[in-house]
Design an enzyme around this catalytic site. Structure first.
Site, PDB file in Angstrom:
ATOM      1  N   THR A 125       1.039  -1.135  -0.034  1.00 11.90           N
ATOM      2  CA  THR A 125      -0.017   0.087   0.037  1.00 11.90           C
ATOM      3  C   THR A 125       1.116   0.974   0.053  1.00 11.90           C
ATOM      4  OG1 THR A 125      -1.729  -1.731   1.614  1.00 11.90           O
ATOM      5  CG2 THR A 125      -2.029   1.226   1.278  1.00 11.90           C
ATOM      6  N   GLY A 236      -4.179 -14.348   1.773  1.00 11.24           N
ATOM      7  CA  GLY A 236      -4.313 -13.544   3.290  1.00 11.24           C
ATOM      8  C   GLY A 236      -5.599 -13.278   3.280  1.00 11.24           C
ATOM      9  N   GLY A 334     -24.736  -4.577  27.719  1.00 10.50           N
ATOM     10  CA  GLY A 334     -24.787  -3.147  27.954  1.00 10.50           C
ATOM     11  C   GLY A 334     -23.449  -2.197  28.687  1.00 10.50           C
ATOM     12  N   GLY A 335     -23.781  -1.636  29.130  1.00  5.36           N
ATOM     13  CA  GLY A 335     -22.494  -0.383  30.418  1.00  5.36           C
ATOM     14  C   GLY A 335     -20.911  -1.454  30.161  1.00  5.36           C
ATOM     15  N   GLU A 358      -6.141  -5.235   2.934  1.00  8.22           N
ATOM     16  CA  GLU A 358      -6.273  -7.326   2.338  1.00  8.22           C
ATOM     17  C   GLU A 358      -7.442  -6.769   1.318  1.00  8.22           C
ATOM     18  OE1 GLU A 358      -4.255  -9.008   2.518  1.00  8.22           O
ATOM     19  OE2 GLU A 358      -3.460  -8.926   4.446  1.00  8.22           O
ATOM     20  N   GLU A 362     -16.077  -3.999  -0.507  1.00  8.28           N
ATOM     21  CA  GLU A 362     -16.390  -2.668  -1.736  1.00  8.28           C
ATOM     22  C   GLU A 362     -14.499  -3.397  -2.721  1.00  8.28           C
ATOM     23  OE1 GLU A 362     -17.460  -0.432   1.773  1.00  8.28           O
ATOM     24  OE2 GLU A 362     -15.592  -1.114   1.224  1.00  8.28           O
TER      25      GLU A 362
END
Length: 380
Positions: A125, A236, A334-335, A358, A362
């Site tokens: 990348t 990957g 919950g919390g 990887e 989309e």
């Protein structure tokens, strides 16, 4: 069609499960909080063979199938998602070097990579080449018996803390893969990125300023790098999908235990139909995702012509399901699910990036749709 696991596969799972429980799970929260890259534990993983799962035995790897490796990674991810994800990246780099590098490079790098003495980063990348990986601009120019590399990479896992970089760069003949020592002259690193998750591994940009490497550090021929990268990404995608499955399974385990113990309105939460429905849906979708991942791994092992589409489907579905299960498990707490005393918020943060890396989900949809439109939807 056989769905049951072999005795060997059950043994792999048991060994990985024990390592996960002993070496990863007890420290995962601390590594996340302190942003610690656990090199000593990664070396322990190397000694167990977890850093060379599908590396060929000819160079010292275990030579497991991608399906068998998936079974191992799932168990490891139940202990620490972030650290296991780094192990999958290291495995991919080690496999590429063992499969495509020159004999001299294999001899120089494989023994230390497979044991975890050296750790590796995968550098594809770039700041302006994310989903459009073929648009990368990092260059490698031949200079006698060497290459000179110039350019920059972004979002590189382990950068600044690893020993070996596998770099994709553009030559005259096209994109080519190179092994670059991480401390080579001209290699520099940006700041450690503050991230939402995956905090047990550093992420940095890397700049290459006239970095000189020997020609024998090239993998394959010039122009073959993109092909190697795509082969690596198929595996990957199985790996990162598996990390989502393992983390989601652990989140579901935690949620199931919690709702049986937590009492509200005079009874355990597990007695409420809405909670039961949530557990049923989480379990069903998780089982479906796991089976799709294992099927895709099997297709990859068999060299099926539609393996790339299957890997894309598995990655898209499993990472979406993994995130959803972790989100729902947090909700059931919950919390308490929102505070760091419980691991649910960490699971939630760690799996979110799986829908991005990887190849974004989309992009996975594009890969699947192109296959369907070109040859029809009878993939199975």
């Amino acid at each position: 069609m056989e769905f049951s696991l072999t005795d060997d596969q059950r043994a792999f799972i048991q060994v990985a499960q024990q390592f996960s429980q002993d070496k990863l799970a007890p420290h995962a929260a601390e590594w996340d909080a302190t942003q610690t890259f656990p090199k000593a534990v990664l070396r322990d993983a190397g000694e167990m063979g977890f850093l060379s799962l599908y590396v060929p035995p000819s160079v010292g790897g275990l030579g497991l199938s991608r399906l068998d490796a998936s079974l191992v990674f799932e168990q490891l991810a139940m202990g620490c998602t972030s650290t296991t994800a780094f192990m999958t990246i290291h495995n991919m780099v080690s496999w590429m070097i063992a499969s495509f590098a020159t004999e001299s490079a294999k001899t120089a790098y494989c023994p230390r990579l497979l044991t975890g003495e050296w750790l590796a980063s995968y550098c594809l990348t770039e700041p302006n080449a994310g989903s459009d990986a073929a648009a990368l601009t990092t260059s490698a120019k031949r200079d006698g018996d060497s290459y000179r590399i110039n350019g920059a990479k972004a979002f590189i896992s382990g950068a600044g803390a690893t020993d070996v970089l596998l770099v994709m760069a553009r030559c005259e003949q096209g994109i080519t893969a190179f092994i670059v020592p991480a401390d080579a002259k001209g290699v520099s690193y940006g700041r450690k990125e503050p991230k939402m998750g995956w905090n047990s591994q550093p992420t940095r940009t890397i700049t290459f300023d006239d970095v000189v490497i020997p020609a024998d550090h090239r993998l394959g021929d010039e122009g073959e790098g993109f092909h190697f990268a795509m082969k690596g990404l198929d595996g990957g995608r199985i790996n990162i999908a598996t990390c989502s499955i393992g983390t989601a399974q652990q989140a579901l385990n935690q949620a199931t235990q919690y709702v049986t113990e937590r009492q509200q309105f005079g009874q355990p939460l597990a007695q409420f139909q809405s909670v039961q429905f949530a557990l049923a849906d989480m379990t069903t979708e998780l089982v479906a995702a796991r089976q799709l991942v294992r099927y895709a791994a099997y297709q990859l092992d068999q060299g099926h012509p539609d393996a790339t589409a299957h890997c894309a489907m598995a990655k898209r579905f499993a990472t979406d399901v993994g995130f959803k299960v972790c989100d729902n498990a947090l909700q059931l707490h919950g919390g308490y699910g929102y505070i760091k005393e419980y691991p649910l918020e960490r699971y939630f943060r760690d799996v979110r990036v799986h829908q991005i890396l990887e190849g974004t989900n989309e992009i996975m949809r594009l890969i699947i749709a192109r296959r369907v439109l070109a040859e029809g939807c009878a993939l199975l």
